[in-house]
Design a protein around this motif. Structure first.
Motif, PDB file in Angstrom:
ATOM      1  N   PRO A 319       0.834  -1.209   0.000  1.00 54.16           N
ATOM      2  CA  PRO A 319       0.000   0.000   0.000  1.00 54.16           C
ATOM      3  C   PRO A 319       0.867   1.257   0.000  1.00 54.16           C
ATOM      4  CG  PRO A 319      -0.637  -1.539   1.745  1.00 54.16           C
ATOM      5  CD  PRO A 319       0.662  -2.006   1.221  1.00 54.16           C
ATOM      6  N   TRP A 321       2.549   4.196   1.329  1.00 57.42           N
ATOM      7  CA  TRP A 321       2.943   4.447   2.718  1.00 57.42           C
ATOM      8  C   TRP A 321       4.027   5.516   2.719  1.00 57.42           C
ATOM      9  CZ3 TRP A 321       0.083   1.570   6.090  1.00 57.42           C
ATOM     10  CH2 TRP A 321       0.324   1.784   7.451  1.00 57.42           C
ATOM     11  N   ASN A 340      -7.074  -1.145  10.434  1.00 55.70           N
ATOM     12  CA  ASN A 340      -5.654  -0.950  10.145  1.00 55.70           C
ATOM     13  C   ASN A 340      -4.999  -2.202   9.560  1.00 55.70           C
ATOM     14  OD1 ASN A 340      -6.047  -2.259  12.571  1.00 55.70           O
ATOM     15  ND2 ASN A 340      -4.335  -1.283  13.628  1.00 55.70           N
ATOM     16  N   GLU A 342      -3.462  -4.231   6.665  1.00 55.20           N
ATOM     17  CA  GLU A 342      -2.811  -3.908   5.389  1.00 55.20           C
ATOM     18  C   GLU A 342      -2.371  -5.202   4.717  1.00 55.20           C
ATOM     19  OE1 GLU A 342      -2.801  -1.068   4.127  1.00 55.20           O
ATOM     20  OE2 GLU A 342      -3.218   0.267   5.815  1.00 55.20           O
ATOM     21  N   HIS A 343      -2.455  -5.212   3.397  1.00 59.61           N
ATOM     22  CA  HIS A 343      -2.158  -6.418   2.636  1.00 59.61           C
ATOM     23  C   HIS A 343      -1.060  -6.128   1.621  1.00 59.61           C
ATOM     24  CE1 HIS A 343      -3.685 -10.499   1.896  1.00 59.61           C
ATOM     25  NE2 HIS A 343      -3.255 -10.328   0.657  1.00 59.61           N
ATOM     26  N   SER A 368       0.555  -6.186   7.580  1.00 62.29           N
ATOM     27  CA  SER A 368       0.438  -5.740   8.966  1.00 62.29           C
ATOM     28  C   SER A 368       0.780  -6.858   9.961  1.00 62.29           C
ATOM     29  CB  SER A 368      -0.979  -5.210   9.228  1.00 62.29           C
ATOM     30  OG  SER A 368      -1.943  -6.105   8.725  1.00 62.29           O
ATOM     31  N   GLN A 400       4.030   0.685  -5.158  1.00 61.03           N
ATOM     32  CA  GLN A 400       3.007   1.143  -4.220  1.00 61.03           C
ATOM     33  C   GLN A 400       1.696   1.300  -4.979  1.00 61.03           C
ATOM     34  OE1 GLN A 400       4.356   4.734  -2.267  1.00 61.03           O
ATOM     35  NE2 GLN A 400       5.328   3.585  -0.616  1.00 61.03           N
ATOM     36  N   GLN A 402      -2.842   1.802  -4.400  1.00 58.44           N
ATOM     37  CA  GLN A 402      -3.886   2.206  -3.464  1.00 58.44           C
ATOM     38  C   GLN A 402      -4.356   1.008  -2.644  1.00 58.44           C
ATOM     39  OE1 GLN A 402      -4.955   5.365  -2.850  1.00 58.44           O
ATOM     40  NE2 GLN A 402      -3.329   5.976  -4.279  1.00 58.44           N
ATOM     41  N   ARG A 403      -4.555   1.272  -1.356  1.00 54.39           N
ATOM     42  CA  ARG A 403      -4.971   0.205  -0.437  1.00 54.39           C
ATOM     43  C   ARG A 403      -6.243  -0.486  -0.922  1.00 54.39           C
ATOM     44  NH1 ARG A 403      -8.347  -0.037   4.269  1.00 54.39           N
ATOM     45  NH2 ARG A 403      -7.527  -1.489   5.847  1.00 54.39           N
ATOM     46  N   GLU A 404      -7.207   0.310  -1.436  1.00 53.64           N
ATOM     47  CA  GLU A 404      -8.479  -0.288  -1.862  1.00 53.64           C
ATOM     48  C   GLU A 404      -8.299  -1.165  -3.099  1.00 53.64           C
ATOM     49  OE1 GLU A 404      -8.544   4.128  -3.163  1.00 53.64           O
ATOM     50  OE2 GLU A 404      -7.888   2.919  -1.443  1.00 53.64           O
ATOM     51  N   ARG A 407      -6.821  -4.421  -1.811  1.00 59.76           N
ATOM     52  CA  ARG A 407      -7.904  -5.134  -1.133  1.00 59.76           C
ATOM     53  C   ARG A 407      -8.862  -5.754  -2.148  1.00 59.76           C
ATOM     54  NH1 ARG A 407     -10.532  -4.746   3.972  1.00 59.76           N
ATOM     55  NH2 ARG A 407     -12.750  -5.209   3.881  1.00 59.76           N
TER      56      ARG A 407
END
Length: 477
Positions: A319, A321, A340, A342-343, A368, A400, A402-404, A407
């Motif tokens: 992600p 960061w 919180n 994270e993958h 995480s 890097q 986006q987290r979404e 996910r």
């Protein structure tokens, strides 16, 4: 959902109202053989999709489900006027349908293997059916084999005559015969018969009839596969530009062998392509089966070596960061539902038969979770050692995203190639651990101090087991 219907007479796709039924559409004006052929293709695709789903689950009784439809279609296609279901009163040996005036018997089955042909003929002759029927045909509800060259298949015996190329049919063959004959009455009759079957049993599956075609097209489109390259790669499966241009025709052409081939080329779930499962990567080939990569330097080195042997380059996707030291400060979180959590992914990139890069999801784990983060540094160390030992330039690029997006890919809703393309390349493993040509490896300030002893112990153990002159010390800033 909208039912998308191709109307060649206007050259456009018409999006019918959401509640337009198949029966209502079937009564819309039809003014050409092409219209009827399109209508029949939709019905056949829906029926085949239903058969495939049910048979995979072991829930399909061909004797009950397939014989009546096969009998009616055979009467339409072959002009039989008195085809009898021989199993109505008792289980008839070897065959299911028969026409005495035509001297023809028909076996209806899910699939027609060479073994099935040989065994059916054996029973056919044992019961003396060749004295009644001089011809034997097979109708498969699923795709037939490409060839039947086994010498055990009887081609001729007395008045009995059998040619596998002529007498074995699947639903696609029946469709081609009707289209080639271009008899509107026959096409209309076949459409009506399938409409009756669909209306009573499989109408809910109609919208999924072209799902394999949709999934194949979305997969290849996401990877920017050119039509020429797609057709070329699938040529051995009978692919043409015409078939490839339409989701429904592509679904019709999507044999299990074709789907498995594409799944292996792109490291995608074959069940997802078929439309029987929603997760793009669930059960996909190529995932790391153990956690050795984060337990020891030997395990990490083996993973790097296997990827290189396969011609693959490893990429890490994390992600977005602000700082890697800040990332290391987070507490362990393995609950996917936690805020919180994270993958990350470790993927292997390689060019495939479609002339594009595909991505193998090697590792999918929580970033995480501290042991997974530590394992990444083991992989970085392993990549540098592998380069020194083999003298082959080796990089593990770090992206890097986006987290979404990560996910969504983890949930099986997004392609890895889309995650890579939507992210950005920020570093490679040499920004963490590198060799400057001396006997000492260098670790940058982005490697947490708490890993000093652990990484050094792993390196010492690894070098002690090998005869090569590798660096034995890591210098930390």
């Amino acid at each position: 959902n909208y039912l998308v219907l191709a109307r060649p007479d206007v050259g456009l796709d018409i999006r019918a109202r959401p509640h337009t039924t198949l029966a209502q559409w079937s009564r819309m004006p039809m003014n050409s053989i092409q219209d009827l052929a399109n209508r029949l293709a939709i019905y056949l695709a829906a029926y085949k999709h239903y058969v495939e789903l049910k048979s995979k689950a072991g829930l399909l009784d061909v004797a009950i489900f397939g014989e009546p439809l096969a009998r009616d279609l055979a009467e339409i296609v072959f002009d039989y006027k008195d085809l009898v279901n021989l199993n109505l009163e008792t289980s008839f040996p070897a065959v299911d349908l028969g026409s005495l005036p035509a001297g023809c018997a028909i076996q209806v089955t899910l699939s027609v293997s060479t073994t099935k042909v040989v065994e059916t003929q054996r029973k056919f002759f044992e019961h003396g059916l060749d004295r009644t029927y001089s011809a034997l045909k097979f109708i498969a509800l699923r795709d037939k084999q490409k060839t039947y060259k086994n010498q055990q298949i009887t081609r001729s015996r007395g008045t009995f005559d059998f040619d596998p190329d002529r007498d074995i049919y699947d639903l696609g063959d029946l469709f081609r015969i009707l289209v080639a004959e271009a008899n509107s009455e026959k096409l209309e009759a076949a459409c009506n018969r399938l409409e009756a079957e669909i209306g009573s049993a499989i109408r809910p599956y109609l919208l999924d009839a072209d799902r394999p075609g949709q999934h194949l097209r979305s997969l290849l489109s996401a990877h920017d596969v050119r039509t020429t390259d797609a057709v070329q790669a699938l040529q051995s499966f009978g692919m043409t530009r015409t078939i490839y241009s339409n989701s429904l025709s592509l679904a019709e052409a999507s044999s299990r062998e074709l789907i498995q081939y594409v799944a292996e080329q792109f490291w995608i779930s074959s069940d997802w392509i078929e439309g029987t499962y929603d997760h793009i990567y669930s059960g996909a080939p190529g995932a790391e089966k153990t956690t050795d990569w984060r337990r020891s330097l030997r395990g990490a080195y083996d993973l790097v070596a296997r990827a290189d042997a396969n011609g693959e380059q490893l990429n890490v996707i994390v992600p977005v960061w602000p700082d890697f030291r800040e990332l290391d400060a987070i507490d362990d979180v393995v609950d996917f539902e936690a805020r919180n959590y994270e993958h990350f992914f470790l993927v292997a990139r390689k060019s495939n038969d479609f002339s594009v890069d595909c991505f193998r999801r090697v590792i999918s784990d929580p970033l995480s979770y501290r042991k997974c983060r530590d394992g990444l540094f083991l992989l970085f160390l392993a990549a540098e050692i592998y380069e020194i030992e083999t003298q082959r330039k080796t990089y593990i690029d770090v992206y890097q995203a986006q987290r979404e997006h990560i996910r969504s890919c983890y949930l099986g809703d997004m392609f890895l190639v889309d995650v890579i393309c939507s992210g950005r390349l920020v570093r490679n493993h040499k920004d963490f651990i590198y060799s400057d040509g001396t006997a000492v490896l260098k670790a940058t300030q982005d490697v947490p101090n708490r890993l000093v002893n652990w990484l050094q112990d792993n390196l010492t153990e690894f070098v002690a087991r090998r005869s090569s002159l590798l660096p034995v010390i890591i210098s930390f800033r």
